[in-house]
Design a protein around this motif. Structure first.
Motif, PDB file in Angstrom:
ATOM      1  N   LYS A 472     101.047 -34.221 -78.856  1.00  0.00           N
ATOM      2  CA  LYS A 472     100.911 -32.975 -78.402  1.00  0.00           C
ATOM      3  C   LYS A 472     101.088 -32.995 -76.683  1.00  0.00           C
ATOM      4  CE  LYS A 472     103.876 -30.869 -81.071  1.00  0.00           C
ATOM      5  NZ  LYS A 472     103.745 -31.862 -81.967  1.00  0.00           N
ATOM      6  N   ILE A 473     101.703 -33.165 -75.350  1.00  0.00           N
ATOM      7  CA  ILE A 473     101.338 -33.170 -74.072  1.00  0.00           C
ATOM      8  C   ILE A 473     101.075 -32.283 -73.246  1.00  0.00           C
ATOM      9  CG2 ILE A 473     102.041 -35.630 -74.498  1.00  0.00           C
ATOM     10  CD1 ILE A 473     104.071 -34.963 -72.795  1.00  0.00           C
ATOM     11  N   PHE A 474     100.272 -31.618 -73.519  1.00  0.00           N
ATOM     12  CA  PHE A 474     100.942 -30.632 -71.835  1.00  0.00           C
ATOM     13  C   PHE A 474     100.202 -31.260 -70.379  1.00  0.00           C
ATOM     14  CE2 PHE A 474      98.182 -27.107 -68.512  1.00  0.00           C
ATOM     15  CZ  PHE A 474      99.156 -25.900 -69.065  1.00  0.00           C
ATOM     16  N   ILE A 475     101.599 -31.156 -69.538  1.00  0.00           N
ATOM     17  CA  ILE A 475     101.652 -31.587 -68.236  1.00  0.00           C
ATOM     18  C   ILE A 475     100.516 -30.853 -67.241  1.00  0.00           C
ATOM     19  CG2 ILE A 475     103.293 -31.788 -66.105  1.00  0.00           C
ATOM     20  CD1 ILE A 475     103.956 -33.799 -69.069  1.00  0.00           C
ATOM     21  N   ALA A 476      99.474 -31.149 -66.848  1.00  0.00           N
ATOM     22  CA  ALA A 476      98.382 -30.705 -65.852  1.00  0.00           C
ATOM     23  C   ALA A 476      98.569 -30.363 -64.603  1.00  0.00           C
ATOM     24  CB  ALA A 476      97.504 -31.577 -66.433  1.00  0.00           C
ATOM     25  N   GLU A 477      99.686 -31.845 -64.094  1.00  0.00           N
ATOM     26  CA  GLU A 477      99.748 -31.230 -62.751  1.00  0.00           C
ATOM     27  C   GLU A 477     101.323 -31.432 -62.782  1.00  0.00           C
ATOM     28  OE1 GLU A 477      97.253 -33.523 -60.421  1.00  0.00           O
ATOM     29  OE2 GLU A 477      95.343 -32.702 -61.395  1.00  0.00           O
ATOM     30  N   TYR A 478     102.136 -30.695 -62.046  1.00  0.00           N
ATOM     31  CA  TYR A 478     103.012 -31.129 -61.581  1.00  0.00           C
ATOM     32  C   TYR A 478     103.873 -29.891 -60.086  1.00  0.00           C
ATOM     33  CZ  TYR A 478     104.959 -26.801 -63.234  1.00  0.00           C
ATOM     34  OH  TYR A 478     105.317 -25.393 -63.292  1.00  0.00           O
ATOM     35  N   GLY A 479     105.021 -31.252 -59.322  1.00  0.00           N
ATOM     36  CA  GLY A 479     105.389 -30.230 -58.945  1.00  0.00           C
ATOM     37  C   GLY A 479     104.743 -30.805 -57.321  1.00  0.00           C
ATOM     38  N   ASP A 480     103.981 -31.429 -56.882  1.00  0.00           N
ATOM     39  CA  ASP A 480     103.568 -31.657 -55.819  1.00  0.00           C
ATOM     40  C   ASP A 480     103.813 -33.346 -55.685  1.00  0.00           C
ATOM     41  OD1 ASP A 480     101.444 -31.824 -53.095  1.00  0.00           O
ATOM     42  OD2 ASP A 480      99.692 -32.626 -54.469  1.00  0.00           O
ATOM     43  N   TRP A 481     102.664 -34.271 -55.899  1.00  0.00           N
ATOM     44  CA  TRP A 481     102.578 -35.411 -55.503  1.00  0.00           C
ATOM     45  C   TRP A 481     103.503 -36.591 -55.468  1.00  0.00           C
ATOM     46  CZ3 TRP A 481      99.354 -38.531 -52.959  1.00  0.00           C
ATOM     47  CH2 TRP A 481      99.581 -39.898 -52.682  1.00  0.00           C
ATOM     48  N   GLU A 482     104.437 -36.174 -56.753  1.00  0.00           N
ATOM     49  CA  GLU A 482     105.407 -36.903 -57.251  1.00  0.00           C
ATOM     50  C   GLU A 482     106.433 -36.374 -55.915  1.00  0.00           C
ATOM     51  OE1 GLU A 482     106.232 -33.411 -59.830  1.00  0.00           O
ATOM     52  OE2 GLU A 482     105.087 -34.599 -58.976  1.00  0.00           O
ATOM     53  N   TYR A 483     106.928 -35.552 -55.199  1.00  0.00           N
ATOM     54  CA  TYR A 483     107.523 -35.482 -54.330  1.00  0.00           C
ATOM     55  C   TYR A 483     106.637 -35.506 -52.482  1.00  0.00           C
ATOM     56  CZ  TYR A 483     110.134 -32.701 -57.240  1.00  0.00           C
ATOM     57  OH  TYR A 483     111.058 -32.364 -58.207  1.00  0.00           O
ATOM     58  N   TYR A 484     105.503 -35.268 -52.951  1.00  0.00           N
ATOM     59  CA  TYR A 484     104.886 -35.916 -51.515  1.00  0.00           C
ATOM     60  C   TYR A 484     104.884 -37.810 -51.355  1.00  0.00           C
ATOM     61  CZ  TYR A 484     100.999 -36.831 -48.767  1.00  0.00           C
ATOM     62  OH  TYR A 484     100.416 -37.147 -47.315  1.00  0.00           O
ATOM     63  N   ALA A 485     104.833 -38.542 -52.719  1.00  0.00           N
ATOM     64  CA  ALA A 485     105.108 -40.013 -52.221  1.00  0.00           C
ATOM     65  C   ALA A 485     106.446 -39.970 -52.262  1.00  0.00           C
ATOM     66  CB  ALA A 485     104.535 -39.826 -53.506  1.00  0.00           C
ATOM     67  N   GLN A 486     107.690 -39.017 -52.394  1.00  0.00           N
ATOM     68  CA  GLN A 486     108.820 -39.429 -52.915  1.00  0.00           C
ATOM     69  C   GLN A 486     109.248 -40.837 -53.842  1.00  0.00           C
ATOM     70  OE1 GLN A 486     110.917 -39.448 -48.920  1.00  0.00           O
ATOM     71  NE2 GLN A 486     109.189 -37.832 -48.115  1.00  0.00           N
ATOM     72  N   ASN A 487     108.342 -40.408 -54.996  1.00  0.00           N
ATOM     73  CA  ASN A 487     108.444 -41.191 -56.140  1.00  0.00           C
ATOM     74  C   ASN A 487     109.530 -40.630 -57.076  1.00  0.00           C
ATOM     75  OD1 ASN A 487     106.454 -39.940 -56.618  1.00  0.00           O
ATOM     76  ND2 ASN A 487     105.161 -42.085 -57.220  1.00  0.00           N
ATOM     77  N   ALA A 488     109.408 -39.437 -57.456  1.00  0.00           N
ATOM     78  CA  ALA A 488     110.109 -38.791 -58.311  1.00  0.00           C
ATOM     79  C   ALA A 488     110.589 -38.907 -59.267  1.00  0.00           C
ATOM     80  CB  ALA A 488     109.601 -36.924 -58.375  1.00  0.00           C
ATOM     81  N   GLY A 489     112.221 -39.746 -58.783  1.00  0.00           N
ATOM     82  CA  GLY A 489     113.059 -39.380 -59.079  1.00  0.00           C
ATOM     83  C   GLY A 489     114.125 -38.754 -59.675  1.00  0.00           C
ATOM     84  N   PHE A 490     113.648 -37.035 -59.138  1.00  0.00           N
ATOM     85  CA  PHE A 490     115.068 -36.394 -60.173  1.00  0.00           C
ATOM     86  C   PHE A 490     115.635 -36.568 -58.780  1.00  0.00           C
ATOM     87  CE2 PHE A 490     110.108 -33.574 -61.131  1.00  0.00           C
ATOM     88  CZ  PHE A 490     110.480 -34.356 -62.183  1.00  0.00           C
ATOM     89  N   ASN A 491     115.960 -35.103 -57.500  1.00  0.00           N
ATOM     90  CA  ASN A 491     117.436 -34.973 -57.252  1.00  0.00           C
ATOM     91  C   ASN A 491     116.676 -35.820 -55.825  1.00  0.00           C
ATOM     92  OD1 ASN A 491     119.902 -34.179 -56.696  1.00  0.00           O
ATOM     93  ND2 ASN A 491     119.341 -32.249 -56.079  1.00  0.00           N
ATOM     94  N   GLN A 492     116.815 -37.220 -56.211  1.00  0.00           N
ATOM     95  CA  GLN A 492     116.541 -37.591 -53.919  1.00  0.00           C
ATOM     96  C   GLN A 492     118.093 -37.708 -53.732  1.00  0.00           C
ATOM     97  OE1 GLN A 492     113.488 -38.629 -52.836  1.00  0.00           O
ATOM     98  NE2 GLN A 492     112.864 -37.400 -54.935  1.00  0.00           N
ATOM     99  N   THR A 493     118.974 -37.472 -54.025  1.00  0.00           N
ATOM    100  CA  THR A 493     119.991 -37.589 -53.056  1.00  0.00           C
ATOM    101  C   THR A 493     120.066 -36.767 -52.037  1.00  0.00           C
ATOM    102  OG1 THR A 493     121.693 -37.054 -55.229  1.00  0.00           O
ATOM    103  CG2 THR A 493     121.261 -39.441 -54.794  1.00  0.00           C
TER     104      THR A 493
END
Length: 776
Positions: A472-493
């Motif tokens: 089991k995993i618990f996402i301990a941090e999300y929503g900041d760094w991946e967008y700050y660094a712009q390497n999230a790979g989410f909805n970048q377009t």
């Protein structure tokens, strides 16, 4: 006549003995008043201060935080009797302390986040005592977190920043769990191992020390009580030899237990009396809860109900005063977390104060308790101190029902296998029971739970498809760094039309509507993705409140509220994710909600976002229906409990936007936004968050000066410089003064000291109608 008097006295005395009514000697006195302070021990003029205290008032943006030696002194008298113990209990000093009593050095402690006790019995006298505490918060690679301040992602502010207490007991007494330093013992330990709605069974273990000159035959009388029920238990009688100690265990059985949970955080008041020959030698009380937590193959269960945990991270910092919060201020933070829609908080990245944990117990907030660490692992002395911190953390916090995970992991640090093995072994030795769960940021099987940060993944879907032996995993941090660094790979377009600074989740309130909406969308998008994880049991966004960092020259602004605890749009997104059927205490925010995330001025987006947990929302402009809609479900919201609503308005018209939340065809709530006009006045508000200012001890509260128009609407682009003043001797203002309003609100800190008289606060600007607020 004299004979009858003596006879009557004897009868009353014997009756009181039979009822165990002889007074015990334990007292716990707040010891925060009448101290003096200096950074120069040779100075003849020390500043008068009260505790909690920070070594230096810092600017709003801390670029060069003060570090060094400072000194505290207190003169005091004490009533002292034979067979009495005297202790000084320090909740937290950052981060190294030396203690002198009447010229004698009696203690040295390392570690800034957990309490320590000084046995002062042999050093204090009835009159003219002098207590001196030397404090140092310089970089020290042997004291966790160990990393130099200029490279650290948070600050460690110097001073005696938590409470100090003077504790007096009988010579036969219940020990302090941390001070006793015994594995799975010390103080009072309550544990329930079998819990169901019909019965809860377990035990209570009480560590009693006999420092008298003779053996004592003692037993325990224990009472578990709620407003509705009371259950008494009596332990076996044991003989404790002179200058020895004993752990006394008594079994517990409570029928139809009132369970602790996130919706109904029922607590039991536990009273423990140490009895010898019908005399109460000592008494302690604590509050705890009965709850069942389990990690199962299909997720996390609380009291046999499967839940997906929605939470946040919290730093304990306030602006200007650093860590020197009052108990009430800590409680207000917990209220804000619960009101934001969260039922969980990770105490990043260090142990936080007892008052905050008590608030989590009372409010129904699950806790991930953490040791101190961030991107650093030191030498053998550092590791030794880290291991002791694990022991002390377990001993201090083991009775808190809110604590469900123990992060005995050096966050984002290069932990070696021997460290991880020992960290887990130590915690499990302190709490050798089922359903005690350790958590670590490295995917290592020593830990019961894997707690990665979202940015550690190789791609957005990495955690969704994570598979390691059903772990089991618990996402301990999300929503900041991946967008700050712009390497999230989410909805970048969809970011193509955004400037770099507009894409990040790090947005100050003053950056405007567009950027605050983007921050909220970033959290929404990551939240929606997290829920898809097969083995993901929960998440904690980064983070609740903005804060300062040692290595950066700006405020870390990915909080869903700013550093003054004023909500951003993202706050209301999270609030909307709690079910409208949840009914919390009437003092908390729950039930149906709707919020228009728009200032509705000439610059506003005509695609109006509305956050709500209702079935439908009807949006009106100047009482004309724009549309009545279902929530918007798409690739970035299809897994959310309550996706947002987006209404398209053809053109801006000045006036009133009104959103009505609808459930089962009926209006249940509404929110109104008025187009702001010219700023004309100031409104003053004290942020008490359900907790009144403490009239007996020091307290700190935020004072908000809202810049409003003639209709009382906050003007979001107002940036007037507001000057604050007070009339009254029992308080002071801390912070920039005057201070420029941000997004229409100027904030200052009010620090009070035994506020028992009327206090007037005034806020003014030359072109605005001034405001006065009276506190009684």
């Amino acid at each position: 006549m004299k004979y009858y008097f003596l006879l009557a006295f004897s009868v009353i005395f014997l009756m009181s003995c039979e009822k165990n009514e002889i007074h015990y000697t334990r007292t716990k006195t707040h010891f925060g008043s009448d101290w003096t302070f200096t950074k120069d021990s040779t100075s003849l003029n020390w500043e008068k201060i009260n505790i909690p205290h920070t070594a230096q008032i810092e600017p709003l943006v801390v670029n060069n935080q003060w570090q060094g030696d400072c000194w505290y002194q207190k003169q005091f008298d004490i009533e002292k009797t034979a067979n009495e113990k005297v202790f000084l209990y320090f909740e937290g000093i950052m981060h190294e302390a030396w203690i002198w009593i009447n010229g004698k050095k009696v203690s040295h402690h390392q570690g800034g986040y957990l309490p320590f006790t000084v046995d002062a019995t042999n050093w204090v006298q009835e009159k003219n005592n002098t207590l001196i505490v030397k404090v140092n918060n310089d970089d020290n690679p042997q004291i966790p977190p160990g990393k130099t301040l200029k490279t650290l992602d948070f600050n460690y502010y110097g001073g005696i920043y938590r409470n100090v207490y003077l504790v007096k007991t009988n010579s036969v007494y219940i020990t302090d769990a941390v001070h006793a330093n015994q594995v799975n013992s010390g103080g009072i330990l309550v544990h329930f191992d079998e819990i169901n709605p019909e019965i809860a069974t377990g035990f209570i273990k009480v560590h009693v020390k006999n420092e008298s000159d003779e053996p004592k035959k003692v037993k325990l009388e224990i009472t578990f009580s709620t407003p509705n029920n009371k259950k008494k238990f009596t332990s076996k009688e044991v003989v404790i030899g002179s200058k020895t100690d004993e752990s006394i265990t008594s079994t517990l059985e409570i029928l139809n237990p009132e369970l602790w949970g996130i919706k109904q955080p029922n607590l039991y008041n536990v009273e423990v009396n140490v009895i010898s020959e019908n005399r109460i030698l000592d008494q302690q009380t604590l509050k705890t809860g009965i709850r069942k937590v389990e990690l199962k193959a299909d997720g996390f269960y609380l009291n046999n109900e499967k839940i997906f945990i929605n939470g946040t991270n919290r730093h304990q910092e306030y602006p200007y005063i650093g860590y020197a919060l009052s108990d009430e201020a800590n409680y207000r933070d917990a209220v804000k977390i619960k009101n934001a829609g969260f039922d969980f908080v990770r105490l990043s990245h260090y142990p936080q104060t007892e008052a905050f944990l008590k608030a989590c117990d009372e409010l129904g907030i699950l806790v991930m308790n953490c040791i101190s660490g961030w991107q650093f692992s030191g030498d053998e002395k550092f590791l030794e101190n880290s291991f002791q911190e694990i022991r002390d953390l377990a001993r201090r916090d083991r009775n808190h029902p809110s604590v469900v995970f123990w992060e005995v992991s050096l966050n984002e640090s290069d932990m070696k296998e021997p460290y991880m093995q020992k960290a887990n072994t130590l915690l499990k030795a302190e709490l050798p029971y089922a359903h005690i769960y350790t958590a670590g940021w490295i995917d290592n099987l020593n830990y019961d739970l894997y707690i990665p940060a979202r940015q550690h993944g190789k791609a957005p879907a990495y955690w969704n498809h994570y598979e390691n032996n059903n772990r089991k995993i618990f996402i301990a941090e999300y929503g900041d760094w991946e967008y700050y660094a712009q390497n999230a790979g989410f909805n970048q377009t969809s970011f193509a039309n955004l400037k770099e600074e507009e894409r990040t989740s790090r947005q100050l309130r003053g950056f405007g509507e567009k950027r605050l909406l983007q921050q909220a969308f970033n959290y929404q998008e990551a939240f929606n993705s997290n829920v898809k994880g097969k083995h993901t049991i929960g998440q904690a966004n980064w983070l609740m409140f903005d804060y300062n960092r040692g290595y950066a020259d700006d405020i870390e602004s990915s909080g869903i509220s700013d550093i003054f605890r004023i909500p951003k749009f993202a706050h209301y997104f999270y609030q909307s994710q709690r079910s409208p059927t949840v009914k919390l205490s009437e003092k908390l925010v729950s039930g149906p909600m709707v919020y228009i995330a728009n200032y509705w001025n000439e610059k506003s987006n005509l695609d109006v976002t509305v956050f709500s947990n209702c079935d439908e929302v009807a949006l009106y402009l100047n009482d004309i229906l724009i549309a009545k809609q279902k929530p918007l479900r798409n690739a970035f919201s299809d897994q959310l409990p309550h996706p947002p609503f987006v209404f398209k308005i053809s053109s801006f018209q000045k006036g009133i936007l009104r959103a009505e939340g609808i459930i089962n065809g009926k209006k249940v709530t509404e929110h109104i936004v008025k187009s702001p006009e010219s700023a004309s006045a100031i409104q003053l508000v004290i942020d008490e968050s359900n907790v009144k200012i403490n009239p007996n001890n020091p307290d700190v509260v935020f004072v908000y000066a809202k810049i409003v128009d003639a209709n009382g609407t906050v003007v979001p682009d107002a940036n007037h410089a507001v000057t604050f003043s007070i009339e009254g001797e029992q308080a002071e203002l801390i912070g920039q003064n005057p201070i420029t309003a941000e997004a229409g609100i100027a904030t200052i800190l009010l620090r009070t000291n035994q506020l028992k008289k009327t206090l007037k606060i005034k806020a003014e600007h030359p072109t605005l109608k001034a405001a006065t607020l009276t506190l009684k």
